[in-house]
Design an enzyme around this catalytic site. Structure first.
Site, PDB file in Angstrom:
ATOM      1  N   CYS A 124       0.803  -1.237   0.000  1.00 24.57           N
ATOM      2  CA  CYS A 124       0.000   0.000   0.000  1.00 24.57           C
ATOM      3  C   CYS A 124       0.832   1.282   0.000  1.00 24.57           C
ATOM      4  O   CYS A 124       0.338   2.333  -0.413  1.00 24.57           O
ATOM      5  CB  CYS A 124      -0.966   0.006   1.181  1.00 24.57           C
ATOM      6  N   GLY A 126       3.725   1.691  -1.697  1.00 24.85           N
ATOM      7  CA  GLY A 126       4.518   1.811  -2.909  1.00 24.85           C
ATOM      8  C   GLY A 126       3.871   2.794  -3.881  1.00 24.85           C
ATOM      9  O   GLY A 126       2.807   3.364  -3.602  1.00 24.85           O
ATOM     10  N   THR A 144       2.173  -7.813  -9.180  1.00 23.70           N
ATOM     11  CA  THR A 144       3.640  -7.791  -9.060  1.00 23.70           C
ATOM     12  C   THR A 144       4.233  -8.579 -10.220  1.00 23.70           C
ATOM     13  O   THR A 144       3.716  -9.646 -10.579  1.00 23.70           O
ATOM     14  CB  THR A 144       4.063  -8.421  -7.712  1.00 23.70           C
ATOM     15  N   THR A 145       5.308  -8.060 -10.811  1.00 23.06           N
ATOM     16  CA  THR A 145       5.921  -8.738 -11.959  1.00 23.06           C
ATOM     17  C   THR A 145       7.263  -9.355 -11.549  1.00 23.06           C
ATOM     18  O   THR A 145       7.773  -9.086 -10.467  1.00 23.06           O
ATOM     19  CB  THR A 145       6.138  -7.756 -13.128  1.00 23.06           C
ATOM     20  N   HIS A 204      11.311   1.459 -19.481  1.00 24.30           N
ATOM     21  CA  HIS A 204      10.745   1.743 -18.158  1.00 24.30           C
ATOM     22  C   HIS A 204      11.707   2.599 -17.330  1.00 24.30           C
ATOM     23  O   HIS A 204      12.895   2.707 -17.661  1.00 24.30           O
ATOM     24  CB  HIS A 204      10.457   0.445 -17.388  1.00 24.30           C
ATOM     25  N   LYS A 237      12.948   0.085 -11.998  1.00 24.84           N
ATOM     26  CA  LYS A 237      12.339  -1.227 -12.276  1.00 24.84           C
ATOM     27  C   LYS A 237      13.348  -2.352 -12.059  1.00 24.84           C
ATOM     28  O   LYS A 237      14.496  -2.268 -12.503  1.00 24.84           O
ATOM     29  CB  LYS A 237      11.798  -1.265 -13.716  1.00 24.84           C
TER      30      LYS A 237
HETATM   31  N1  NAD Z   1       0.707  -5.436 -13.576  1.00 25.95           N
HETATM   32  C1  NAD Z   1       0.821  -4.120 -13.802  1.00 25.95           C
HETATM   33  O1  NAD Z   1       0.039  -3.499 -14.558  1.00 25.95           O
HETATM   34  C2  NAD Z   1       1.903  -3.342 -13.101  1.00 25.95           C
HETATM   35  C3  NAD Z   1       1.994  -1.938 -13.229  1.00 25.95           C
HETATM   36  C4  NAD Z   1       2.941  -1.256 -12.458  1.00 25.95           C
HETATM   37  C5  NAD Z   1       3.800  -1.964 -11.619  1.00 25.95           C
HETATM   38  N2  NAD Z   1       3.721  -3.330 -11.562  1.00 25.95           N
HETATM   39  C6  NAD Z   1       4.566  -4.115 -10.660  1.00 25.95           C
HETATM   40  O2  NAD Z   1       4.051  -3.952  -9.337  1.00 25.95           O
HETATM   41  C7  NAD Z   1       5.141  -4.075  -8.398  1.00 25.95           C
HETATM   42  C8  NAD Z   1       5.151  -2.855  -7.480  1.00 25.95           C
HETATM   43  O3  NAD Z   1       5.381  -1.688  -8.271  1.00 25.95           O
HETATM   44  P1  NAD Z   1       5.588  -0.252  -7.574  1.00 25.95           P
HETATM   45  O4  NAD Z   1       6.069   0.662  -8.653  1.00 25.95           O
HETATM   46  O5  NAD Z   1       4.381   0.128  -6.776  1.00 25.95           O
HETATM   47  O6  NAD Z   1       6.828  -0.625  -6.601  1.00 25.95           O
HETATM   48  P2  NAD Z   1       7.270   0.103  -5.264  1.00 25.95           P
HETATM   49  O7  NAD Z   1       8.645  -0.417  -4.979  1.00 25.95           O
HETATM   50  O8  NAD Z   1       7.053   1.565  -5.337  1.00 25.95           O
HETATM   51  O9  NAD Z   1       6.241  -0.481  -4.152  1.00 25.95           O
HETATM   52  C9  NAD Z   1       6.334  -1.774  -3.601  1.00 25.95           C
HETATM   53  C10 NAD Z   1       5.844  -1.700  -2.137  1.00 25.95           C
HETATM   54  O10 NAD Z   1       5.885  -3.022  -1.608  1.00 25.95           O
HETATM   55  C11 NAD Z   1       6.438  -2.957  -0.287  1.00 25.95           C
HETATM   56  N3  NAD Z   1       7.106  -4.212   0.049  1.00 25.95           N
HETATM   57  C12 NAD Z   1       8.248  -4.718  -0.485  1.00 25.95           C
HETATM   58  N4  NAD Z   1       8.582  -5.865   0.100  1.00 25.95           N
HETATM   59  C13 NAD Z   1       7.630  -6.104   1.034  1.00 25.95           C
HETATM   60  C14 NAD Z   1       7.415  -7.150   1.975  1.00 25.95           C
HETATM   61  N5  NAD Z   1       8.262  -8.207   2.057  1.00 25.95           N
HETATM   62  N6  NAD Z   1       6.309  -7.079   2.773  1.00 25.95           N
HETATM   63  C15 NAD Z   1       5.443  -6.036   2.673  1.00 25.95           C
HETATM   64  N7  NAD Z   1       5.601  -5.009   1.787  1.00 25.95           N
HETATM   65  C16 NAD Z   1       6.677  -5.056   0.997  1.00 25.95           C
HETATM   66  C17 NAD Z   1       7.443  -1.812  -0.331  1.00 25.95           C
HETATM   67  O11 NAD Z   1       7.674  -1.289   0.978  1.00 25.95           O
HETATM   68  C18 NAD Z   1       6.739  -0.812  -1.246  1.00 25.95           C
HETATM   69  O12 NAD Z   1       5.957   0.103  -0.515  1.00 25.95           O
HETATM   70  C19 NAD Z   1       6.398  -4.257  -9.254  1.00 25.95           C
HETATM   71  O13 NAD Z   1       6.662  -5.653  -9.387  1.00 25.95           O
HETATM   72  C20 NAD Z   1       6.025  -3.682 -10.601  1.00 25.95           C
HETATM   73  O14 NAD Z   1       6.777  -4.195 -11.682  1.00 25.95           O
HETATM   74  C21 NAD Z   1       2.791  -4.018 -12.268  1.00 25.95           C
END
Ligand code: NAD
Length: 252
Positions: A9, A11, A86-87, A143, A147
């Protein structure tokens, strides 16, 4: 009203979705999960999903690959449908996602946007028309410099769409530097660019003799992924166990 647990939440995507949900009367984030438990939003935040004791209709996940195993266990044990965004998941994790979908509704998509999911469908007839005529297929994705995974899950999904239309005949080529030889007709080259704050660009090239057709999608804001994820949560709430994708959401 769809009640959502937001995994990751704090991120970039978690915050985008929290803002979008605050303006949507049909969805409410009832809890968040993040290692950083501080939040400006009104919902409770848990450091681990296993600690979350709040009832919900769906989980939206934009976090980190290290969260996936606990996320799937929680979703199955509590029978809460989950949207895995998540990817960069490993083969074992992808298999675990499939296994979980036999017990609970699971939606997984490398890209939650309407535009990319439409492009995935458009590529199939293009591949059927152009590949047998000798066109080479290449993909370039771009990107931001934060990333972690490369190539993007979306680039793989685009390649999968072409490959599926061609009965799985293609190999994916991620690195041309390790050997010195001409490209094979039955390969899809995929290249990744990382820099600045590019939200996401994907180009699919069909390269023929004296002509090139390019399909291009540009994401200008993360809101497109957030809107798709929220629509997916509304769609998945109350659905029986099974594996769903954004195509199911778009078709309704
Ligand atoms: N499917 C899609 O359309 C799409 C689009 C954008 C991003 N993504 C993917 O979503 C993921 C997140 O992207 P983002 O830009 O928000 O990343 P981000 O790094 O900004 O956010 C990730 C969040 O997860 C938290 N986190 C990490 N490890 C954790 C753990 N072990 N326990 C609890 N929380 C934890 C972090 O503290 C952070 O707040 C990435 O894998 C990204 O590639 C997918």
């Amino acid at each position: 009203m769809t009640r959502v647990i937001m995994n990751g939440c704090n991120g970039h995507m978690g915050r985008v979705i929290s803002d979008l949900c605050a303006q949507d009367d049909d969805v409410e984030i009832v809890a968040g999960v993040d290692i950083d438990t501080q939040t400006p939003y009104g919902y409770p935040v848990f450091a681990k999903i296993a600690d979350c004791n709040v009832e919900a209709d769906a989980i939206i996940d934009f976090s980190h690959v290290s969260c996936i195993d606990g996320l799937l266990t929680y979703s199955v044990e509590r029978s809460v449908p989950v949207i895995v965004c998540t990817t960069g998941l490993s083969e074992e994790q992808n298999a675990a996602v499939r296994a979980a979908s036999e017990k609970v509704a699971v939606l997984k998509s490398a890209n939650m946007s309407l535009g990319i999911n439409t492009l995935i469908e458009l590529l199939k007839p293009a591949a059927r028309a152009l590949a047998p005529a000798g066109f080479d297929v290449e993909i370039v994705e771009k990107h931001h410099n934060r990333k972690l995974d490369a190539p993007s899950g979306t680039a793989i999904a685009l390649a999968d769409s072409v490959n599926e239309a061609m009965d799985g005949a293609y190999e994916y080529k991620l690195d041309r530097s390790s050997e010195r030889k001409k490209r094979d007709k039955k390969e899809i080259g995929i290249q990744a660019v990382r820099g600045g704050n590019i939200v996401g660009e994907h180009e699919v090239f069909f390269c023929g003799t004296d002509e090139v057709i390019t399909f291009k999608h540009t994401a200008y804001s993360r809101a497109i992924f957030g809107k798709g994820a929220i629509e997916a949560a509304k769609f998945l709430a109350g659905k029986p166990a099974g594996f769903y994708d954004m195509g199911d959401v778009i078709r309704g």
